[in-house]
Scaffold this active site. Structure first.
Site, PDB file in Angstrom:
ATOM      1  N   TYR A 143       0.911  -1.393  -0.045  1.00  0.00           N
ATOM      2  CA  TYR A 143       0.016   0.078  -0.077  1.00  0.00           C
ATOM      3  C   TYR A 143       0.886   1.264   0.212  1.00  0.00           C
ATOM      4  O   TYR A 143       0.664   2.196  -0.901  1.00  0.00           O
ATOM      5  CB  TYR A 143      -1.087  -0.072   1.133  1.00  0.00           C
ATOM      6  CG  TYR A 143      -1.458   1.312   1.592  1.00  0.00           C
ATOM      7  CD1 TYR A 143      -2.688   1.833   1.114  1.00  0.00           C
ATOM      8  CD2 TYR A 143      -1.047   2.127   2.853  1.00  0.00           C
ATOM      9  CE1 TYR A 143      -3.162   2.770   1.675  1.00  0.00           C
ATOM     10  CE2 TYR A 143      -1.220   3.125   3.122  1.00  0.00           C
ATOM     11  CZ  TYR A 143      -2.661   3.548   2.506  1.00  0.00           C
ATOM     12  OH  TYR A 143      -3.069   4.685   2.933  1.00  0.00           O
ATOM     13  N   LYS A 147       1.727   4.215  -2.507  1.00  0.00           N
ATOM     14  CA  LYS A 147       1.256   5.806  -2.039  1.00  0.00           C
ATOM     15  C   LYS A 147       2.535   6.567  -2.446  1.00  0.00           C
ATOM     16  O   LYS A 147       2.556   8.075  -2.576  1.00  0.00           O
ATOM     17  CB  LYS A 147       1.098   5.883  -0.587  1.00  0.00           C
ATOM     18  CG  LYS A 147      -0.413   5.395  -0.166  1.00  0.00           C
ATOM     19  CD  LYS A 147      -1.534   6.042  -0.641  1.00  0.00           C
ATOM     20  CE  LYS A 147      -2.166   7.034   0.161  1.00  0.00           C
ATOM     21  NZ  LYS A 147      -3.163   7.655  -0.458  1.00  0.00           N
TER      22      LYS A 147
HETATM   23  P1  NAD Z   1     -12.248   5.917   2.828  1.00  0.00           P
HETATM   24  O1  NAD Z   1     -11.968   4.438   2.424  1.00  0.00           O
HETATM   25  O2  NAD Z   1     -13.151   6.287   4.016  1.00  0.00           O
HETATM   26  O3  NAD Z   1     -12.146   6.945   1.575  1.00  0.00           O
HETATM   27  C1  NAD Z   1     -11.832   6.661   0.280  1.00  0.00           C
HETATM   28  C2  NAD Z   1     -13.012   7.095  -0.882  1.00  0.00           C
HETATM   29  O4  NAD Z   1     -12.273   6.901  -2.037  1.00  0.00           O
HETATM   30  C3  NAD Z   1     -14.086   6.197  -0.411  1.00  0.00           C
HETATM   31  O5  NAD Z   1     -15.226   6.909  -0.403  1.00  0.00           O
HETATM   32  C4  NAD Z   1     -14.119   5.193  -1.833  1.00  0.00           C
HETATM   33  O6  NAD Z   1     -15.390   4.883  -2.356  1.00  0.00           O
HETATM   34  C5  NAD Z   1     -13.253   6.255  -2.742  1.00  0.00           C
HETATM   35  N1  NAD Z   1     -12.792   5.312  -4.030  1.00  0.00           N
HETATM   36  C6  NAD Z   1     -11.880   4.399  -3.678  1.00  0.00           C
HETATM   37  N2  NAD Z   1     -11.684   4.020  -4.987  1.00  0.00           N
HETATM   38  C7  NAD Z   1     -12.021   4.943  -6.003  1.00  0.00           C
HETATM   39  C8  NAD Z   1     -12.250   4.835  -7.332  1.00  0.00           C
HETATM   40  N3  NAD Z   1     -11.499   3.822  -8.260  1.00  0.00           N
HETATM   41  N4  NAD Z   1     -12.571   5.997  -7.923  1.00  0.00           N
HETATM   42  C9  NAD Z   1     -13.415   6.739  -7.142  1.00  0.00           C
HETATM   43  N5  NAD Z   1     -13.493   7.080  -5.575  1.00  0.00           N
HETATM   44  C10 NAD Z   1     -12.851   5.680  -5.308  1.00  0.00           C
HETATM   45  O7  NAD Z   1     -10.661   6.178   3.188  1.00  0.00           O
HETATM   46  P2  NAD Z   1     -10.084   7.343   4.243  1.00  0.00           P
HETATM   47  O8  NAD Z   1      -9.776   6.849   5.629  1.00  0.00           O
HETATM   48  O9  NAD Z   1     -10.910   8.769   4.407  1.00  0.00           O
HETATM   49  O10 NAD Z   1      -8.550   7.998   3.464  1.00  0.00           O
HETATM   50  C11 NAD Z   1      -8.685   8.915   2.621  1.00  0.00           C
HETATM   51  C12 NAD Z   1      -6.997   9.331   2.208  1.00  0.00           C
HETATM   52  O11 NAD Z   1      -6.432   9.306   3.353  1.00  0.00           O
HETATM   53  C13 NAD Z   1      -6.580   7.936   1.368  1.00  0.00           C
HETATM   54  O12 NAD Z   1      -5.751   8.679   0.448  1.00  0.00           O
HETATM   55  C14 NAD Z   1      -5.840   7.116   2.360  1.00  0.00           C
HETATM   56  O13 NAD Z   1      -4.702   6.603   1.823  1.00  0.00           O
HETATM   57  C15 NAD Z   1      -5.203   8.376   3.183  1.00  0.00           C
HETATM   58  N6  NAD Z   1      -4.785   7.919   4.586  1.00  0.00           N
HETATM   59  C16 NAD Z   1      -5.670   7.528   5.553  1.00  0.00           C
HETATM   60  C17 NAD Z   1      -5.386   7.308   6.767  1.00  0.00           C
HETATM   61  C18 NAD Z   1      -6.305   6.777   7.740  1.00  0.00           C
HETATM   62  O14 NAD Z   1      -5.965   6.411   9.058  1.00  0.00           O
HETATM   63  N7  NAD Z   1      -7.674   6.716   7.366  1.00  0.00           N
HETATM   64  C19 NAD Z   1      -4.067   7.432   7.101  1.00  0.00           C
HETATM   65  C20 NAD Z   1      -3.089   7.878   6.317  1.00  0.00           C
HETATM   66  C21 NAD Z   1      -3.615   8.366   4.945  1.00  0.00           C
END
Ligand code: NAD
Length: 246
Positions: A143, A147
């Site tokens: 993953y 990124k």
């Molecule tokens: P989440 O899964 O709640 O939200 C991701 C959204 O992206 C979802 O609504 C999903 O439907 C959409 N998505 C996925 N694939 C898609 C595609 N092919 N086309 C269009 N939409 C698509 O995740 P989150 O926790 O809100 O994470 C948001 C960002 O933050 C991500 O980039 C993640 O890598 C990053 N991040 C999250 C965390 C955490 O702790 N949650 C930590 C570090 C980084």
């Protein structure tokens, strides 16, 4: 300055808070959402594009009339001995390349992309690191590998055809609507897997409140637009301040 925002992944945990932070600015900006999933309770005042980042034409159609893009979409991070490499790379790298190409084609000047604090993680203790810390020779997992690649293509696009870009690197995010952190901890508890401890409980971990992470994205978008901007072409580590025992 009012913007016409497109929040990619706007149905996600972080994406929904980005919408909220834009609304709170009350600066006359409009908001549209692009996500592969549209919820039944999608706000009626927000134009919602259902589409897949992996399809250039889906992304391009949603960018019509947009002035600033905040791209938070990603598949969730899963702990697995067989991680979905193709899925991670097709969305986080190829999908993000679609966003960049579509932004350039539409003359959009601002693109903020959610990265991850893990992109600089070596798996060893990291204390008081900043953005000068290089990517490790080996990413900690697949993953994170995707990124890192995503971040590289986003930052390399800064200054191309008027587009300015930056990335935001949260560590673990917590807050209302979380679908990973607390549910994951509850699952561990429900399986009775919490009855042992690795280490002496002095390990620290960065957790960042989702509203703060979302706010960082909006502030970054406000700063972009000019290649001379201090945000242009930069990656930003975001934290809540003091790390806590984990
Ligand atoms: P989440 O899964 O709640 O939200 C991701 C959204 O992206 C979802 O609504 C999903 O439907 C959409 N998505 C996925 N694939 C898609 C595609 N092919 N086309 C269009 N939409 C698509 O995740 P989150 O926790 O809100 O994470 C948001 C960002 O933050 C991500 O980039 C993640 O890598 C990053 N991040 C999250 C965390 C955490 O702790 N949650 C930590 C570090 C980084």
């Amino acid at each position: 300055m009012p913007e016409k925002y497109l929040v990619i992944g706007g149905n996600g945990f972080l994406g929904r808070h980005v919408l909220e932070q834009i609304r709170l600015r009350k600066d006359g900006s409009s908001i549209a959402v692009f996500d592969i999933v549209k919820p039944a309770d999608a706000p009626a005042d927000i134009k919602f594009y259902v589409g897949d980042l992996r399809k250039f034409e889906d992304v391009s159609a949603a960018l019509e009339g947009i002035t600033a893009v905040i791209h938070t979409a990603s598949p969730p991070h899963v702990n697995s001995s067989n991680p979905p490499r193709d899925l991670y790379f097709s969305i986080n790298v190829d999908g993000t390349k679609n966003v960049i190409a579509a932004c350039k084609a539409k003359g959009i000047k601002k693109l903020v992309v959610t990265s991850s604090g893990s992109v600089i993680s070596t798996g060893e203790s990291m204390v008081n690191v900043d953005e000068s810390t290089p990517y490790p020779p080996q990413a900690i997992d697949v993953y994170t590998e995707s990124k890192i690649e995503c971040e590289k293509v986003v930052l390399a696009a800064n200054g191309e055809e008027g587009l300015t870009t930056c990335t935001i690197r949260p560590s673990a995010i917590f807050g209302p609507g979380d679908r990973q952190l607390i549910p994951g901890m509850l699952e561990v508890c429900q399986k009775g897997q919490h009855k042992f401890q690795i280490g002496d409980n002095s390990s620290l971990m960065d957790f960042t409140y989702v509203g703060n992470v979302a706010y960082a994205h909006v502030l970054a978008a406000e700063k972009l637009g000019d290649v001379k901007s201090e945000a242009a072409g930069q990656a930003f580590n975001v934290t809540n301040g003091t790390p806590v025992p984990f």
